[in-house]
Design an enzyme around this catalytic site. Structure first.
Site, PDB file in Angstrom:
ATOM      1  N   LEU A  40       0.823  -1.214   0.000  1.00 32.75           N
ATOM      2  CA  LEU A  40       0.000   0.000   0.000  1.00 32.75           C
ATOM      3  C   LEU A  40       0.852   1.257   0.000  1.00 32.75           C
ATOM      4  O   LEU A  40       1.859   1.330   0.701  1.00 32.75           O
ATOM      5  CB  LEU A  40      -0.905  -0.012   1.242  1.00 32.75           C
ATOM      6  CG  LEU A  40      -1.771   1.227   1.513  1.00 32.75           C
ATOM      7  CD1 LEU A  40      -3.130   0.828   2.076  1.00 32.75           C
ATOM      8  CD2 LEU A  40      -1.082   2.206   2.467  1.00 32.75           C
ATOM      9  N   LEU A  41       0.423   2.234  -0.802  1.00 30.26           N
ATOM     10  CA  LEU A  41       1.020   3.578  -0.781  1.00 30.26           C
ATOM     11  C   LEU A  41      -0.035   4.541  -0.260  1.00 30.26           C
ATOM     12  O   LEU A  41      -1.210   4.404  -0.601  1.00 30.26           O
ATOM     13  CB  LEU A  41       1.447   3.946  -2.194  1.00 30.26           C
ATOM     14  CG  LEU A  41       1.721   5.412  -2.584  1.00 30.26           C
ATOM     15  CD1 LEU A  41       2.713   5.466  -3.754  1.00 30.26           C
ATOM     16  CD2 LEU A  41       0.450   6.163  -2.979  1.00 30.26           C
ATOM     17  N   ASN A  42       0.367   5.495   0.590  1.00 25.32           N
ATOM     18  CA  ASN A  42      -0.538   6.630   0.825  1.00 25.32           C
ATOM     19  C   ASN A  42       0.198   7.950   0.653  1.00 25.32           C
ATOM     20  O   ASN A  42       0.718   8.173  -0.451  1.00 25.32           O
ATOM     21  CB  ASN A  42      -1.393   6.490   2.090  1.00 25.32           C
ATOM     22  CG  ASN A  42      -0.679   6.258   3.388  1.00 25.32           C
ATOM     23  OD1 ASN A  42       0.100   5.325   3.519  1.00 25.32           O
ATOM     24  ND2 ASN A  42      -0.932   7.081   4.376  1.00 25.32           N
ATOM     25  N   ASP A  43       0.270   8.811   1.631  1.00 27.82           N
ATOM     26  CA  ASP A  43       0.682  10.203   1.413  1.00 27.82           C
ATOM     27  C   ASP A  43       2.040  10.382   0.732  1.00 27.82           C
ATOM     28  O   ASP A  43       3.004   9.672   1.051  1.00 27.82           O
ATOM     29  CB  ASP A  43       0.817  10.941   2.754  1.00 27.82           C
ATOM     30  CG  ASP A  43      -0.312  10.680   3.706  1.00 27.82           C
ATOM     31  OD1 ASP A  43      -1.312  10.095   3.293  1.00 27.82           O
ATOM     32  OD2 ASP A  43      -0.179  11.070   4.880  1.00 27.82           O
ATOM     33  N   ASP A 162       2.585  14.722  11.257  1.00 35.48           N
ATOM     34  CA  ASP A 162       2.793  15.215   9.881  1.00 35.48           C
ATOM     35  C   ASP A 162       3.506  16.568   9.834  1.00 35.48           C
ATOM     36  O   ASP A 162       3.000  17.533   9.244  1.00 35.48           O
ATOM     37  CB  ASP A 162       1.451  15.294   9.110  1.00 35.48           C
ATOM     38  CG  ASP A 162       0.634  14.017   9.212  1.00 35.48           C
ATOM     39  OD1 ASP A 162       1.243  12.949   9.420  1.00 35.48           O
ATOM     40  OD2 ASP A 162      -0.601  14.074   9.099  1.00 35.48           O
ATOM     41  N   GLU A 220      -5.134  16.632   9.418  1.00 31.66           N
ATOM     42  CA  GLU A 220      -3.917  15.923   9.023  1.00 31.66           C
ATOM     43  C   GLU A 220      -3.153  16.723   7.967  1.00 31.66           C
ATOM     44  O   GLU A 220      -3.724  17.544   7.247  1.00 31.66           O
ATOM     45  CB  GLU A 220      -4.273  14.538   8.459  1.00 31.66           C
ATOM     46  CG  GLU A 220      -4.890  13.611   9.508  1.00 31.66           C
ATOM     47  CD  GLU A 220      -5.022  12.161   9.042  1.00 31.66           C
ATOM     48  OE1 GLU A 220      -4.710  11.254   9.830  1.00 31.66           O
ATOM     49  OE2 GLU A 220      -5.425  11.929   7.889  1.00 31.66           O
TER      50      GLU A 220
HETATM   51  C1  FRU Z   1      -2.837  10.724   6.211  1.00 28.91           C
HETATM   52  C2  FRU Z   1      -2.160   9.985   7.355  1.00 28.91           C
HETATM   53  C3  FRU Z   1      -1.207  10.883   8.131  1.00 28.91           C
HETATM   54  C4  FRU Z   1      -0.245   9.898   8.731  1.00 28.91           C
HETATM   55  C5  FRU Z   1      -0.110   8.878   7.624  1.00 28.91           C
HETATM   56  C6  FRU Z   1       0.104   7.477   8.090  1.00 28.91           C
HETATM   57  O1  FRU Z   1      -3.277   9.871   5.212  1.00 28.91           O
HETATM   58  O2  FRU Z   1      -3.121   9.416   8.212  1.00 28.91           O
HETATM   59  O3  FRU Z   1      -1.855  11.708   9.077  1.00 28.91           O
HETATM   60  O4  FRU Z   1       0.973  10.471   9.054  1.00 28.91           O
HETATM   61  O5  FRU Z   1      -1.307   8.952   6.874  1.00 28.91           O
HETATM   62  O6  FRU Z   1       0.358   6.643   7.013  1.00 28.91           O
END
Ligand code: FRU
Length: 485
Positions: A40-43, A162, A220
């Site tokens: 999985l990729l997120n931010d 963050d 966030e």
């Molecule tokens: C936003 C978030 C951030 C956190 C990160 C964890 O999508 O929830 O607040 O640092 O993703 O993966």
């Protein structure tokens, strides 16, 4: 780099090797978007232009297609088109980040690259702890952790994370996304002279602060910068109620514009504007590059919004980032445009000028397939106009309202949609279509729709529908995509 880091990196590499064939055979793999090699990729994280190279890190869970103890994955490029995937920059290897090297940012000082991030920790009872941490690099590839630089101040829950760091005059500032003990989302400012010692200055704004009413229980991924003389705070609030066409996703991302008083730690600002109107957009981060451009990249996903319904899950990967967009301020709002380097991906242009459709649905010769870029300019829309992509997704315009609809990701029998009312009539649609995403820049970037789409792989058709008469021109480029090495 510790032994534990090396072990974790090696485990991530094993996971990449194990699933490589399966992941790469997925017809929904993208051609010009950053994806995780597996998992999985997120931010987007740590986005910076350093010594002529763009560094783009990302939240990465290599071992699962759900969230968990995140790594920082790492892409680099000199031109936004040719990319190298580097080994993981940070791993959850220490007591202060053992449950995740969470989101953060990068700055440079004295020829070194500094990464600030949140160390996410769960104690034995599962209670959350949070630490703002620093890692430093000489070469931009190998990072040495320096440990915790900011502890949780009084008055906040452990949802405090963050860090985005920037320089103003001779001082460093850090903005953090937070939740107060009263369950209100806040943006919290710190100041430093040396990037190690940080002074707490307080909330610059937040839910139930002077400038705002009730505005969510957690904020966030804040980002503060100046854009043509305006101070901008981008933030991703959680807990906003859907309101007409606004706030339709599970969580939002948008901005406030105004003036930040750094001495008083007070941000005087206007109302919140969403940055994107599509189904998938969250946690964007910006950087100022060496050419003076403010560039934004977002996560093309939303937390807790049926992430497990994405069909790529069965091939052991999920999510991607958006294309990079240049931000400008037009006196009233942020304008977003794809960075011009992306033109390097274009093949020869196919141009059709002055197409007229009257109460009909038509294909336009040669306009089809993926990945493509389409630039559509309207002379006249008498009543209603729609573009249908791959028998799957539709973008339609009537009475100043632009609507994007797709089969509901969980319940495919239903259609879900996202809408925006345009202030001016529709003159331009600029579409970037990849194997499983659509990004639409409306009227030169006044609105943007970003979404994953999951059409049948072999479906190539693009159809245009008009009620009444519509006259328009189209330019199409087949896109070569990013070159990855
Ligand atoms: C936003 C978030 C951030 C956190 C990160 C964890 O999508 O929830 O607040 O640092 O993703 O993966």
């Amino acid at each position: 780099m510790s032994e534990k880091d090396q072990q974790l990196r090696a485990l991530a590499q094993e996971e990449i090797d194990k699933y490589k064939d399966k992941v790469e055979a997925d017809p929904y793999r993208q051609s010009f978007h950053h994806m995780p090699p597996v998992g999985l990729l997120n931010d987007p994280n740590g986005f910076i232009h350093w010594k002529g190279t763009y560094h783009l890190f990302y939240q990465w869970m290599p071992f699962d297609t759900g969230h968990g103890a995140k790594f920082w994955g790492h892409y680099i490029s000199k031109d936004f088109v040719n990319w190298t995937h580097e080994k993981a920059a940070l791993t959850p290897s220490d007591w202060f980040d053992k449950n995740g090297v969470y989101s953060g940012s990068a700055v440079t000082k004295d020829d070194l690259l500094y990464l600030f991030y949140t160390g996410n920790v769960k104690d034995e009872e599962g209670n959350r702890e949070t630490y703002q941490c620093l890692a430093v690099s000489e070469d931009g590839i190998n990072f040495e952790k320096k440990g915790v630089v900011v502890n949780l101040p009084e008055g906040y829950t452990a949802h405090f994370r963050d860090p985005k760091v920037w320089k103003k005059a001779d001082q460093w500032f850090m903005i953090i996304g937070a939740q107060s003990k009263n369950m209100e989302g806040k943006a919290v400012l710190f100041r430093s002279n040396d990037l190690f010692d940080w002074e707490f200055l307080g909330n610059i704004t937040g839910s139930n602060e002077e400038q705002l009413g009730d505005f969510g229980y957690m904020w966030e991924c804040p980002d503060v910068f100046e854009l043509n003389g305006k101070d901008i705070l981008i933030v991703s609030p959680q807990g906003l109620e859907e309101d007409g066409m606004n706030y339709a996703n599970t969580y939002q991302s948008g901005y406030f514009a105004g003036t930040l008083d750094y001495e008083q730690a007070e941000f005087t600002h206007g109302t919140f504007s969403e940055l994107d109107r599509g189904f998938e957009f969250y946690a964007p981060q910006t950087t100022l590059d060496d050419n003076g451009r403010r560039i934004l990249i977002g996560w093309m996903g939303v937390p807790d919004q049926y992430e497990q319904a994405h069909p790529t899950i069965e091939n052991q990967w999920v999510h991607c980032l958006t294309i990079p967009r240049e931000l400008t301020w037009n006196g009233e709002q942020i304008i977003q445009q794809p960075v011009e380097e992306l033109k390097e991906m274009r093949g020869p242009v196919l141009l059709h000028s002055s197409i007229t459709i009257e109460n009909d649905q038509k294909a336009v010769r040669g306009v089809e397939g993926k990945p493509v870029e389409l630039n559509i300019e309207f002379e006249e829309i008498e009543d209603q106009f729609a573009i249908e992509l791959f028998q799957n997704v539709s973008l339609s315009y009537k009475d100043s309202i632009l609507t994007l609809s797709r089969p509901h990701l969980e319940d495919k029998k239903r259609t879900e949609f996202r809408r925006v009312k345009l202030e001016e009539k529709l003159t331009k649609l600029h579409l970037f279509i990849d194997y499983s995403s659509l990004e639409v820049f409306v009227n030169d970037g006044k609105e943007v729709f970003t979404s994953r789409i999951f059409p049948q792989a072999e479906e190539e058709r693009i159809l245009f529908t008009s009620l009444g008469t519509t006259t328009f021109s189209i330019e199409q480029w087949k896109l070569e995509g990013f070159q990855f090495s």
